[in-house]
Structure formats: structure tokens, C-alpha cells
Design a protein around this motif. Structure first.
Motif, PDB file in Angstrom:
ATOM      1  N   VAL A 225       0.608  -1.174   0.162  1.00  0.00           N
ATOM      2  CA  VAL A 225      -0.012   0.075  -0.082  1.00  0.00           C
ATOM      3  C   VAL A 225       0.551   1.162  -0.004  1.00  0.00           C
ATOM      4  N   ALA A 226       0.708   2.145  -0.982  1.00  0.00           N
ATOM      5  CA  ALA A 226       1.183   3.229  -1.271  1.00  0.00           C
ATOM      6  C   ALA A 226       0.654   4.359  -0.513  1.00  0.00           C
ATOM      7  N   LYS A 227       0.901   4.892   0.667  1.00  0.00           N
ATOM      8  CA  LYS A 227       0.115   5.748   1.641  1.00  0.00           C
ATOM      9  C   LYS A 227       0.102   7.180   1.153  1.00  0.00           C
ATOM     10  N   GLN A 228       0.982   7.565   0.073  1.00  0.00           N
ATOM     11  CA  GLN A 228       0.815   8.906  -0.374  1.00  0.00           C
ATOM     12  C   GLN A 228       0.453   8.806  -1.938  1.00  0.00           C
ATOM     13  N   ASP A 229      -0.288   7.707  -2.350  1.00  0.00           N
ATOM     14  CA  ASP A 229      -0.799   7.311  -3.621  1.00  0.00           C
ATOM     15  C   ASP A 229      -1.886   8.295  -3.964  1.00  0.00           C
ATOM     16  N   LYS A 230      -2.150   9.090  -5.091  1.00  0.00           N
ATOM     17  CA  LYS A 230      -3.012   9.985  -5.452  1.00  0.00           C
ATOM     18  C   LYS A 230      -3.777   9.401  -6.679  1.00  0.00           C
ATOM     19  N   THR A 231      -3.068   8.370  -7.121  1.00  0.00           N
ATOM     20  CA  THR A 231      -3.794   7.753  -8.460  1.00  0.00           C
ATOM     21  C   THR A 231      -4.867   6.805  -8.089  1.00  0.00           C
ATOM     22  N   ILE A 232      -4.326   5.923  -7.140  1.00  0.00           N
ATOM     23  CA  ILE A 232      -5.291   4.965  -6.803  1.00  0.00           C
ATOM     24  C   ILE A 232      -5.358   5.215  -5.048  1.00  0.00           C
ATOM     25  N   ASN A 233      -6.583   5.313  -4.653  1.00  0.00           N
ATOM     26  CA  ASN A 233      -6.786   5.824  -3.285  1.00  0.00           C
ATOM     27  C   ASN A 233      -6.287   4.751  -2.298  1.00  0.00           C
ATOM     28  N   PRO A 234      -5.410   5.210  -1.420  1.00  0.00           N
ATOM     29  CA  PRO A 234      -4.784   4.147  -0.475  1.00  0.00           C
ATOM     30  C   PRO A 234      -5.842   3.336   0.327  1.00  0.00           C
ATOM     31  N   ASP A 235      -7.000   3.926   0.572  1.00  0.00           N
ATOM     32  CA  ASP A 235      -8.008   3.144   1.151  1.00  0.00           C
ATOM     33  C   ASP A 235      -8.694   2.071   0.436  1.00  0.00           C
ATOM     34  N   GLN A 236      -8.759   1.969  -0.968  1.00  0.00           N
ATOM     35  CA  GLN A 236      -8.835   1.427  -2.061  1.00  0.00           C
ATOM     36  C   GLN A 236      -7.981  -0.018  -1.764  1.00  0.00           C
ATOM     37  N   GLU A 237      -6.607   0.371  -1.781  1.00  0.00           N
ATOM     38  CA  GLU A 237      -5.574  -0.405  -1.714  1.00  0.00           C
ATOM     39  C   GLU A 237      -5.948  -1.434  -0.472  1.00  0.00           C
ATOM     40  N   ARG A 238      -5.867  -0.890   0.681  1.00  0.00           N
ATOM     41  CA  ARG A 238      -6.238  -1.252   1.759  1.00  0.00           C
ATOM     42  C   ARG A 238      -7.312  -2.347   1.777  1.00  0.00           C
ATOM     43  N   PHE A 239      -8.523  -2.020   1.336  1.00  0.00           N
ATOM     44  CA  PHE A 239      -9.750  -2.733   1.139  1.00  0.00           C
ATOM     45  C   PHE A 239      -9.282  -4.036   0.217  1.00  0.00           C
ATOM     46  N   GLU A 240      -8.766  -3.642  -0.824  1.00  0.00           N
ATOM     47  CA  GLU A 240      -8.411  -4.798  -1.720  1.00  0.00           C
ATOM     48  C   GLU A 240      -7.460  -5.870  -1.188  1.00  0.00           C
ATOM     49  N   ALA A 241      -6.667  -5.457  -0.462  1.00  0.00           N
ATOM     50  CA  ALA A 241      -5.571  -6.329   0.335  1.00  0.00           C
ATOM     51  C   ALA A 241      -6.193  -7.218   1.455  1.00  0.00           C
ATOM     52  N   LYS A 242      -7.119  -6.569   2.370  1.00  0.00           N
ATOM     53  CA  LYS A 242      -7.875  -6.925   3.440  1.00  0.00           C
ATOM     54  C   LYS A 242      -8.866  -8.102   2.896  1.00  0.00           C
ATOM     55  N   ARG A 243      -9.440  -7.732   1.864  1.00  0.00           N
ATOM     56  CA  ARG A 243     -10.358  -8.678   1.246  1.00  0.00           C
ATOM     57  C   ARG A 243      -9.899  -9.944   0.900  1.00  0.00           C
ATOM     58  N   ALA A 244      -8.588  -9.711   0.204  1.00  0.00           N
ATOM     59  CA  ALA A 244      -7.904 -10.834  -0.426  1.00  0.00           C
ATOM     60  C   ALA A 244      -7.161 -11.757   0.810  1.00  0.00           C
ATOM     61  N   GLY A 245      -7.294 -10.928   1.981  1.00  0.00           N
ATOM     62  CA  GLY A 245      -6.122 -11.722   3.012  1.00  0.00           C
ATOM     63  C   GLY A 245      -4.708 -11.653   2.754  1.00  0.00           C
ATOM     64  N   SER A 246      -4.529 -10.628   2.051  1.00  0.00           N
ATOM     65  CA  SER A 246      -2.921 -10.384   1.455  1.00  0.00           C
ATOM     66  C   SER A 246      -2.024 -10.168   2.660  1.00  0.00           C
ATOM     67  N   HIS A 247      -0.758 -10.597   2.701  1.00  0.00           N
ATOM     68  CA  HIS A 247       0.490 -10.123   3.555  1.00  0.00           C
ATOM     69  C   HIS A 247       0.522  -8.729   2.914  1.00  0.00           C
ATOM     70  N   THR A 248       0.651  -7.773   3.937  1.00  0.00           N
ATOM     71  CA  THR A 248       0.515  -6.511   3.541  1.00  0.00           C
ATOM     72  C   THR A 248       1.529  -5.476   4.298  1.00  0.00           C
ATOM     73  N   VAL A 249       2.257  -4.683   3.401  1.00  0.00           N
ATOM     74  CA  VAL A 249       2.900  -3.536   4.100  1.00  0.00           C
ATOM     75  C   VAL A 249       2.510  -2.151   3.507  1.00  0.00           C
ATOM     76  N   GLU A 250       2.816  -1.300   4.322  1.00  0.00           N
ATOM     77  CA  GLU A 250       2.499   0.074   3.873  1.00  0.00           C
ATOM     78  C   GLU A 250       3.745   0.999   3.841  1.00  0.00           C
ATOM     79  N   ILE A 251       3.946   1.814   2.910  1.00  0.00           N
ATOM     80  CA  ILE A 251       5.046   2.702   3.017  1.00  0.00           C
ATOM     81  C   ILE A 251       4.763   4.068   2.356  1.00  0.00           C
ATOM     82  N   ASP A 252       5.540   5.253   2.809  1.00  0.00           N
ATOM     83  CA  ASP A 252       5.227   6.404   2.383  1.00  0.00           C
ATOM     84  C   ASP A 252       5.637   6.615   0.974  1.00  0.00           C
TER      85      ASP A 252
END
Length: 324
Positions: A225-252
Motif C-alpha cells: 500500500v502506497a500511503k501517499q498514492d493519489k492515483t489509486i486511493n490508499p483506502d482502496q488498496e487497503r480494502f483490496e488487500a484486506k478482502r484478499a487476506g494479503s500479506h500487507t505492508v504500507e510505505i510512504d
């Protein structure tokens, strides 16, 4: 009259318990070795395939490619046609068909849509890696996900009609003055000016066509998850990762994390690759998981060790007992 052993026999007798114990260790080692589905031990490193997203080409992965190759991995970064989800994913699937052995498949941005489709039904794809990416479920598209989680991408694109081989459609380009603030804010402006000139347009069908499969439901996934992403909303990325049960990292990071933070992206791909090296890479889960097959295997190993070890002790005692 007691029989005397022939010269050298005591050394052989003393060695016997050690040999038996050695057999126990060898047995444990053999049983504990990871075994592939075909009965062989898994040793080959997976081939890593990196799929770029819209407005870009395969060179966007250069920093990650260099780091992975230094670690001894074979890497392929194919050219994404950027013509539509169905045709592009079919093309990526054909690239996967040309590869022997296990595969780790990574996608950035729109490339995430493609790997979710291209990997479906391919047992050699062991792990999926999403880098600030689209990760649609069946029946979803990039547009429907974007509508739920708005971003600033809509203000950064322009539409241009195209014609090719009797086919016409609409391409999307990034506005040159919007690439730095929206797409790659953590890169120098001199770099984003070059990106504006060399960008590859994407057909609108890439975002409007809906997914028919979702490989992440059956294949373990990793998500950055790219926390400063303005092209894809970071909340969308978090939603997708959580839904898929992905191993997730977040970076600035901005949207182009593989360019601005190649070490972090490489580390995530290596996690997926290391998991792919094992016999059964696990799907991410919350809480403690219980693997009955692994427990059974460990129980069998322990039992075999105790049995052989006990036999070695008894043999040693009998051999040390004085003859009548």
C-alpha cells in the motif's frame, strides 16, 4: 570358556550405537525435507514476472529487476499491450505458459488487474504480488472500484481517439503537468518530465471491462500500500488487500513505489518468492492457523526418531553386556 572377539571387533561394536543414532538423524533429515507435489524436493527458485501498469513500460521495474537478479532470480518484465483487460491478460497468460517451473507474478497499478486474471488456473503461479495496484473481484472493474474510492486520477488524464487496423477507440494519457503531483510526487520533476514524453497511453477498455476471475482467491498474495498514492486511493488498496487476506505492508510512497522505493518493493517480492520456494505457500490469515498435515508430519518424525533412538540404546546395552 568365553569367546574372545577377534582384533578390531570391539571398535566395530562400539561404533554400532553411533551408526544407529546416525541413522536416526538421517531419517529425521529425510522426513523433514520439503517435498514437491511430484515427489521431488523443491529447490529451484521461481521465475519472477513483473507486469507494469498504465502510462508506463517495463523499464518502470528496472530498479527491482536489478536487485532481484543480484539475488540470483530469473526475471521477466513483459510489455503490457494496454489495450484492454481481456486481451492484455490473455497476452500475459501466454507469457506465463512459456516459462518452466514455479512463478511469482507481480503487478503494478493496472497490472494488478491483469495478474488476477492471467494467473487463474495456472498451478505454476505460486504467489501474487500487488504494488499499489488494482485487485478486482469477479464482476468488478477498475472504474467500479475507483467510483467507490475516488482519487485524483480523473483530473490528471486526457482522452485521445485512436484508430488501428480498422479498430477505433479512446486512449487515456496523463497530462504532463499532472504527472508529478498525482502520479510520482516523490520523484524529481526532471524525471517526471521524461515520463510525460515517453508515457504509453492506455485504452479506456482497460478500466471498463469487468473481471471474470480472481486468482487471488486461490493463490497467496502480497500487497504494498502506497500511503501517499493519489492515483489509486490508499483506502482502496487497503480494502483490496484486506478482502484478499494479503500479506500487507504500507510505505510512504507515491503511486510509482517500484521506482521511488525499489528496495521496499524488492523485499516484498522476495517474501513472496521465498514462500514460493516452500512446498505449500500459505494464504494470509488473521489469528493463529492450525495445519493438521504439518502436525502429522512432525509427529511421524518424532515417533521415528524415538523408535530408532531407542533401538540404538538397547543395542548398545546388549553389546556392552559381558558374554556368558
Amino acid at each position: 570358556m568365553a569367546a574372545f572377539p577377534v582384533p578390531g571387533s570391539w571398535r566395530r561394536i562400539r561404533r554400532a550405537p553411533v551408526m544407529a543414532a546416525g541413522c536416526a538423524v538421517a531419517l529425521c533429515t529425510t522426513l523433514a525435507a520439503p517435498v514437491a507435489a511430484d515427489g521431488g524436493t523443491t529447490t529451484a527458485k521461481p521465475t519472477i514476472v513483473l507486469v507494469h501498469g498504465a502510462f508506463a513500460d517495463a523499464s518502470s521495474w528496472n530498479g527491482v529487476v536489478e536487485r532481484l537478479e543480484r539475488r540470483g532470480y530469473t526475471v521477466i518484465a513483459p510489455a503490457n499491450p494496454l489495450r484492454g483487460l481481456y486481451s492484455d491478460s490473455a497476452y500475459i497468460a501466454s507469457v506465463l505458459d512459456s516459462i518452466k517451473g514455479p512463478i511469482v507474478l507481480a503487478g503494478h497499478s493496472y497490472g494488478g488487474e491483469l495478474i488476477s486474471t492471467a494467473a487463474a488456473g495456472n498451478p505454476r503461479v505460486k504467489s501474487l504480488v500487488y504494488v499499489s495496484a488494482l485487485m478486482p473481484d469477479v464482476g468488478e472493474s477498475g472504474m467500479t472500484l475507483g467510483a467507490k474510492f475516488p482519487s485524483e486520477l480523473g483530473t490528471a488524464t486526457k482522452s485521445v481517439p485512436y484508430r488501428a487496423g480498422g479498430v477505433s477507440g479512446t486512449d487515456l494519457y496523463l497530462k504532463p503537468d499532472r504527472i508529478h503531483p498525482i502520479f510520482a510526487a516523490d520523484l524529481p520533476e526532471s524525471t517526471t518530465k521524461v515520463m510525460a514524453v515517453t508515457q504509453r497511453p492506455v485504452a479506456t477498455t482497460a478500466f471498463s471491462e469487468t473481471a471474470k476471475v480472481a486468482a487471488w482467491k486461490n493463490i497467496p498474495s502480497w500487497f504494498l500500500v502506497a500511503k501517499q498514492d493519489k492515483t489509486i486511493n490508499p483506502d482502496q488498496e487497503r480494502f483490496e488487500a484486506k478482502r484478499a487476506g494479503s500479506h500487507t505492508v504500507e510505505i510512504d510512497s507515491s503511486h510509482v513505489a517500484m521506482i521511488s522505493h525499489p528496495d521496499a518493493v524488492t523485499d516484498l517480492v522476495l517474501q513472496a518468492a521465498t514462500s514460493a520456494d516452500s512446498a505449500r505457500p500459505a494464504l494470509a490469515a488473521t489469528g493463529t492457523t492450525h495445519d493438521a498435515r504439518a502436525e502429522t508430519a512432525l509427529t511421524g518424525i518424532a515417533a521415528a526418531s524415538l523408535t530408532v533412538g531407542a533401538g540404538a540404546v538397547l543395542l548398545g546395552r546388549r553389546l556392552r553386556r559381558p558374554a556368558p
